[in-house]
Design an enzyme around this catalytic site. Structure first.
Site, PDB file in Angstrom:
ATOM      1  N   GLN A  95      -0.409  16.282 -29.356  1.00  0.00           N
ATOM      2  CA  GLN A  95      -0.344  15.413 -28.177  1.00  0.00           C
ATOM      3  C   GLN A  95       0.143  14.042 -28.633  1.00  0.00           C
ATOM      4  O   GLN A  95      -0.461  13.427 -29.515  1.00  0.00           O
ATOM      5  CB  GLN A  95      -1.705  15.285 -27.506  1.00  0.00           C
ATOM      6  N   HIS A 101      -0.976  16.113 -19.830  1.00  0.00           N
ATOM      7  CA  HIS A 101       0.281  16.596 -19.272  1.00  0.00           C
ATOM      8  C   HIS A 101       0.486  18.058 -19.632  1.00  0.00           C
ATOM      9  O   HIS A 101       0.043  18.524 -20.676  1.00  0.00           O
ATOM     10  CB  HIS A 101       1.473  15.747 -19.710  1.00  0.00           C
ATOM     11  N   HIS A 103       3.387  20.920 -20.133  1.00  0.00           N
ATOM     12  CA  HIS A 103       4.808  21.176 -20.355  1.00  0.00           C
ATOM     13  C   HIS A 103       5.167  22.530 -19.758  1.00  0.00           C
ATOM     14  O   HIS A 103       4.512  23.532 -20.055  1.00  0.00           O
ATOM     15  CB  HIS A 103       5.126  21.271 -21.854  1.00  0.00           C
TER      16      HIS A 103
END
Length: 143
Positions: A95, A101, A103
């Site tokens: 990270q 987040h 992907h």
């Protein structure tokens, strides 16, 4: 937090350089500045959340729904041969931005992405049994 976190900046300003493709009240989806493959997309919660451990249960469903919606759109628009969904937490897990987040990485045979899963294992049956017992005990005590 907006001035410190690049994803919060995108969320707040709608940064055109991020090539935003979707936004609702809870999530934003955009292309990273250095995509791994054609169509590589990041999905972030609109609230600054450093990692999975900071995510509220109420934020999970909107994040999952956006992930599915964008994955379907990527498939329809770009017709990839596969898709990796990657969510990393902490430096050891690669990270690099401290804002949770996801992907979505459209894949094609012989694309530039390396194999992401190593062959074989270092685990033994004994270490797996101990880990499973410890995790199960914590999950049972949480109920």
């Amino acid at each position: 937090m907006t001035g410190l976190c690049p994803f919060c900046t995108i969320i707040a300003s709608g940064d055109p350089g991020a090539r935003e493709i979707y936004r609702d009240d809870h999530t934003v989806a955009f292309f990273p500045r250095e995509p791994a493959t054609h169509g590589h997309t990041l999905i972030v919660p609109t609230r600054h959340v450093p990692d999975i451990w900071g995510l509220l249960e109420s934020e999970l469903m909107p994040l999952a729904q956006t992930t599915l919606k964008v994955a379907r759109a990527l498939r329809a628009a770009l017709k990839p041969e596969g898709l990796n969904i990657v969510q990393s937490n902490g430096r050891a897990a690669t990270q690099t931005v401290d804002h949770l987040h996801i992907h979505l990485v459209p894949r094609r045979h012989n694309d530039r992405m390396p194999r992401i899963w190593p062959a074989g294992t270092e685990e033994t049956g004994r270490t797996q049994d101990r880990a499973a017992a410890a995790i199960a005990a914590i999950l049972l005590s949480a109920d």
